[in-house]
Design an enzyme around this catalytic site. Structure first.
Site, short mmCIF file in Angstrom:
data_model
loop_
_atom_site.label_atom_id
_atom_site.label_comp_id
_atom_site.label_asym_id
_atom_site.label_seq_id
_atom_site.Cartn_x
_atom_site.Cartn_y
_atom_site.Cartn_z
N TYR A 137 -2.33 0.47 9.86
CA TYR A 137 -2.64 -0.28 8.73
C TYR A 137 -1.24 0.22 7.87
O TYR A 137 -0.32 -1.57 7.41
CB TYR A 137 -3.88 0.55 7.99
CG TYR A 137 -3.51 -0.02 6.61
CD1 TYR A 137 -4.12 -1.28 5.93
CD2 TYR A 137 -3.09 0.71 5.87
CE1 TYR A 137 -3.56 -1.80 4.33
CE2 TYR A 137 -3.48 0.98 4.36
CZ TYR A 137 -3.38 -0.56 3.71
OH TYR A 137 -3.89 -0.69 2.52
N SER B 131 0.88 -1.25 -0.21
CA SER B 131 -0.06 -0.42 -0.12
C SER B 131 1.21 1.65 -0.29
O SER B 131 1.67 1.00 0.67
CB SER B 131 -1.08 0.24 1.32
OG SER B 131 -1.76 1.29 1.38
N LYS C 32 -17.26 -1.72 0.34
CA LYS C 32 -16.33 -1.54 1.37
C LYS C 32 -16.90 0.24 2.80
O LYS C 32 -15.82 0.26 3.56
CB LYS C 32 -15.31 -0.68 0.40
CG LYS C 32 -14.54 -2.04 -0.18
CD LYS C 32 -12.83 -0.90 -0.98
CE LYS C 32 -11.77 -0.75 -0.48
NZ LYS C 32 -11.46 -1.42 0.32
#
Length: 331
Positions: free
Chosen positions: A140, A117, A182
């Site tokens: 994250y 990411s 999502k």
């Protein structure tokens, strides 16, 4: 016969990769996910797979060789909620599971193409696959970075020690079909489509971080382009490493909003005309996001291009317009 695994197969990018494989005539696909959120089934309902396994069952079975020869694993399964505060849950899902999967792939002779990411860059102003620029702002981003670091140790800094392909993709702001499940983590374009349908206008953050209203910039990348790059590496098993996957072009949120508005009204708009017509509204930047928000991202594609991948990425105006047509057709 080529057999592949896609984890997170009922998710956004995973289901699009399944579709991309199907479009090539590949349906020997083991789809892996957690279907606790039952409506995710819609992302697989129109696709062809060989079998489906729950994530709790798959990883142990794969380690034991239950699926025979698996050519490649597209590992998209993860907790992708950047606002998740349960660090143990995040690290177990995004780091621990990935480490175990890597060991299984190495043991089984399977290639691993996995989702990293752009969140690994966090507080950095430079988006290049180099440790000094990797400054995650949340757990994250850290969970993704830690696995990248593990791969550098296992495969060598240049990934030349790996006998089978290992590729990590640092996704930037991905948008496109099959993200409806999502919730708050869906793309800006998806939320703006629904906002315009419900309220007749789109809302953006006002001035923040030295940027004017709606002028904060991100590298927005259409999911079809993400799939194309994944499949390019699938076609080039000799290429390994960690690569940015964005367009290489930062565009303002205003571009997304005006493309949504223009697509849904059938009339071309820029930020000024959309504001004057009451179709675009700026709201104060929320205090909760101050210091935790990336006002600018732009993928450095030098490493990607050096592999020979010359895929041409859609800009916001092209990709978002195509996405709006898909959403509009769905009713």
């Amino acid at each position: 016969m080529t057999r592949v695994v896609v984890t997170g197969a009922a998710g956004f990018i995973g289901s699009n990769i399944v579709k991309g494989l199907n479009d090539r005539g590949i349906d020997n696909i083991i789809a892996v996910d957690d279907m606790t959120q039952g409506d995710k089934f819609r992302n697989l309902a129109d696709l062809r797979i060989e079998d489906y396994l729950d994530a709790d069952e798959f990883y142990g079975a794969f380690a034991e060789g239950a699926f025979g020869k698996v050519e490649a694993v597209f590992h998209e399964g993860a907790c992708s909620d950047t606002m998740e505060q349960d660090g143990k849950y995040m690290m177990d899902n995004n780091y621990g599971v990935s480490c175990s999967l890597f060991e299984s792939c190495r043991e089984r002779g399977s290639r691993l193409l996995y989702a990293s990411s752009a969140a690994v860059y966090g507080g950095s102003a430079t988006f290049r696959e180099t440790p000094k620029f990797e400054l995650p702002l949340n757990v994250y981003g850290y969970s993704k970075l830690l696995f990248d670091q593990r791969m550098r140790r296992e495969c060598g800094k240049d990934f030349r020690r790996t006998k089978r392909q290992v590729v990590g993709f640092r996704y930037f702001n991905v948008y496109g079909p099959r993200e409806q499940h999502k919730g708050r983590m869906a793309s800006v374009a998806f939320h703006q489509f629904n906002q315009f349908r419900e309220q007749g206008k789109v809302k953006l953050f006002g001035e923040y971080g030295g940027y004017g209203a709606g002028e904060q910039r991100r590298d927005f990348v259409f999911v079809d382009d993400v799939v194309a790059v994944n499949l390019w590496f699938f076609d080039h098993p000799e290429k390994s490493g960690i690569f940015n996957l964005g367009t290489g072009r930062a565009q303002p949120f205003n571009d997304v909003a005006t493309t949504v508005i223009s697509s849904l009204t059938g009339k071309p708009h820029d930020a000024s005309s959309a504001t004057q017509d009451g179709l675009l509204e700026y709201i104060p930047f929320p205090d909760a996001l101050r210091g935790k928000y990336q006002s600018y991202t732009q993928a450095d594609l030098s490493a990607l291009r050096d592999t020979g991948c010359d895929h041409a990425f859609a800009d916001v105006q092209t990709g978002v317009a195509r996405y709006m047509a898909v959403l509009g057709a769905q009713g």
